[in-house]
Design a protein around this motif. Structure first.
Motif, short mmCIF file in Angstrom:
data_model
loop_
_atom_site.label_atom_id
_atom_site.label_comp_id
_atom_site.label_asym_id
_atom_site.label_seq_id
_atom_site.Cartn_x
_atom_site.Cartn_y
_atom_site.Cartn_z
N CYS A 1 0.81 -1.23 0.00
CA CYS A 1 0.00 0.00 0.00
C CYS A 1 0.84 1.27 0.00
N SER A 2 2.13 1.15 -0.27
CA SER A 2 3.03 2.31 -0.17
C SER A 2 2.63 3.44 -1.11
N GLN A 3 2.28 3.11 -2.33
CA GLN A 3 1.92 4.16 -3.29
C GLN A 3 0.62 4.85 -2.88
N TYR A 4 -0.34 4.08 -2.42
CA TYR A 4 -1.62 4.67 -2.02
C TYR A 4 -1.44 5.55 -0.78
N LEU A 5 -0.66 5.05 0.19
CA LEU A 5 -0.44 5.82 1.41
C LEU A 5 0.33 7.10 1.14
N LYS A 6 1.26 7.02 0.20
CA LYS A 6 2.04 8.21 -0.19
C LYS A 6 1.14 9.24 -0.85
N HIS A 7 0.23 8.76 -1.69
CA HIS A 7 -0.69 9.65 -2.39
C HIS A 7 -1.63 10.36 -1.41
N GLU A 8 -2.03 9.67 -0.37
CA GLU A 8 -2.94 10.26 0.60
C GLU A 8 -2.22 11.13 1.63
N LYS A 9 -0.89 11.16 1.58
CA LYS A 9 -0.08 12.01 2.45
C LYS A 9 -0.37 11.76 3.93
N LEU A 10 -0.36 10.51 4.32
CA LEU A 10 -0.55 10.16 5.73
C LEU A 10 0.75 10.35 6.50
N SER A 11 0.64 10.65 7.78
CA SER A 11 1.83 10.77 8.63
C SER A 11 2.39 9.38 8.90
N GLU A 12 3.62 9.34 9.43
CA GLU A 12 4.24 8.05 9.73
C GLU A 12 3.44 7.26 10.77
N ASN A 13 2.92 7.98 11.79
CA ASN A 13 2.10 7.32 12.81
C ASN A 13 0.83 6.73 12.20
N GLN A 14 0.22 7.49 11.29
CA GLN A 14 -1.00 7.01 10.64
C GLN A 14 -0.72 5.82 9.73
N LYS A 15 0.43 5.83 9.08
CA LYS A 15 0.81 4.69 8.24
C LYS A 15 0.99 3.42 9.08
N SER A 16 1.62 3.57 10.26
CA SER A 16 1.83 2.42 11.15
C SER A 16 0.50 1.88 11.65
N GLU A 17 -0.39 2.79 12.05
CA GLU A 17 -1.68 2.35 12.54
C GLU A 17 -2.53 1.74 11.43
N PHE A 18 -2.40 2.29 10.21
CA PHE A 18 -3.12 1.73 9.07
C PHE A 18 -2.71 0.27 8.84
N ALA A 19 -1.39 0.00 8.90
CA ALA A 19 -0.89 -1.36 8.71
C ALA A 19 -1.42 -2.30 9.79
#
Length: 439
Positions: A26-44
């Motif tokens: 999901c790296s490309q999608y998460l990058k596109h949505e401009k999520l913070s690092e904390n949000q990316k970790s919680e998303f995973a």
């Protein structure tokens, strides 16, 4: 060993899923949505949680609807699939705890969630390890059906889609499913639990757990507790007191269950009631007066034989009387019962005589003196009667085996009833409690 492997494999898979597979996928999608690092970790973490919830919910529904083994016997019913389902959950919870511990705030963790995970791991591990109450453990997993909706709500909120119609629909579904799977189901769950508690198989499980705890406590107190050895009459230690308190709690609970559900359902008997009342009274005197605590713990050594008595009942209930394990357990049961309840009598009463003639015993009241001696004599009369029945049953079984190459079910049930001192009414009904369960 296989189940431990499944737990380790499950934990490793979910760590890999959370830390590598989901972030890469999901790296490309998460990058596109401009999520913070904390949000990316919680998303995973939440996507990993969704995968786990969907997997175990499907297995859980299948087991509840179609697995006759665990439905027929909710206490001891066992199947590989239900155990595997629980090991998957334990692995996921361990992985989730590990990820949260490495980055608590980033992973969206909370102490409430940690306590939830630790409690769940403990409960599911007990069920897996002992092969008991697997139906109920699996039933609790129905709650996971609501998890995908909870995680979807977080994702939509994080993507600033609270004004979207999808957010509202998901919210309604989340509330409805959460209520159905976690709240509305409570009355049925506890009604079903109450029904199981009334069965003899459940009470024997409780008796076995108590037997293990009481045996460990009493062995420690008798062999290693130096504080209580200084004075046999008035010596006190926390371990000795807690050991008796634990047994008093069990005796009271078991007595109340027998009275509430009746002897026919719970497998009790009047002899068993007198045994409980006498034991409770004696242990109460010991704790309340800090009196003869070591002697009382020596009496608790008899609980070691309870494990084999209950194992014999379980094997008989599972129609394993022709199994070699049933014979081996019968030999061990007879030996343990003799060693812990009969052979120990001369030593016990010699020690009691020494205590009674000691100087520190002079301050003991007449009521205490009569009470503890009287209760010990009553319990030992019960033990002798039960042991005689065991020996008669063993001889009857051996004589029958010599005259018949293939024992019939009728004779097997008769032998079992004699060995355990039960009164059988009709073919194959071993109703009464083993009167030799506790001392």
């Amino acid at each position: 060993m296989n189940l431990l492997f499944y737990v380790i494999a499950s934990k490793s898979f979910f760590i890999l899923l959370t830390k590598v597979i989901i972030p890469k996928t999901c790296s490309q999608y998460l990058k596109h949505e401009k999520l913070s690092e904390n949000q990316k970790s919680e998303f995973a973490l939440r996507m990993s949680s969704n995968f786990h919830a969907i997997l175990v919910s499907c297995i859980c529904l299948y087991l509840i609807l179609f697995d006759e083994t665990i439905r027929t016997d909710p206490v001891w019913g066992y199947s590989e699939l239900v155990a595997t389902n629980l090991t998957i959950t334990v692995g996921f919870l361990l992985a989730d705890l590990l990820v949260m511990s490495s980055s608590f705030e980033a992973a969206g963790g909370s102490w409430t969630l940690c306590f939830h995970h630790v409690g769940s791991i403990y409960a599911y591990s007990l069920a897996i390890r002992n092969g008991v109450l697997l139906y109920f453990a699996n039933f609790r997993l129905l709650a996971e059906i609501s998890t995908p909706f909870v995680n979807a709500r977080w994702c939509l909120a994080t993507l600033n889609m609270k004004d979207n119609k999808l957010y509202f629909i998901n919210g309604v579904l989340m509330a409805a499913v959460f209520f159905l799977c976690r709240i509305a189901i409570m009355p049925f769950f506890y009604y079903m639990a109450w029904q199981v508690i009334s069965t003899e198989s459940y009470q024997r499980m409780a008796s076995t757990v108590h037997g293990v705890i009481a045996s460990i406590f009493s062995i420690y107190v008798v062999l290693f507790d130096t504080e209580i050895c200084k004075d046999f009459v008035w010596g006190y230690s926390e371990a000795a007191g807690n050991s008796l308190a634990n047994t008093m709690g069990y005796l009271l609970a078991d007595f109340c269950l027998m009275m509430w559900f009746g002897f026919e359902v719970s497998g009790g008997s009047w002899a068993y009631c007198f045994h409980h009342i006498g034991s409770f009274y004696a242990y109460y005197l010991a704790i309340s007066h800090s009196f003869l605590l070591r002697v009382a713990n020596i009496r608790l050594l008899a609980e070691f034989s309870t494990l084999f008595v209950n194992a014999r009942w379980c094997l008989a209930s599972l129609d394993l009387k022709d199994n070699k394990l049933y014979f081996i357990n019968g030999v061990l049961m007879t030996f343990a019962f003799f060693l812990c309840r009969i052979a120990i009598m001369p030593y016990f009463y010699y020690m009691a005589w020494q205590v009674i003639n000691s100087k520190s015993y002079e301050s003991v009241s007449f009521l205490l003196h009569v009470s503890w001696i009287g209760v010990c004599l009553m319990l030992d009369v019960f033990n002798c009667i039960w042991f005689v029945k065991m020996i008669r049953g063993a001889f009857k079984h051996m004589n029958y085996a010599e005259s018949h190459s293939t024992p019939s079910k009728v004779a097997a049930n008769d032998v079992y009833s004699v060995v355990n001192g039960a009164k059988v009414k009709g073919l194959g009904k071993t109703s009464q409690h083993d009167d030799s369960k506790n001392d």
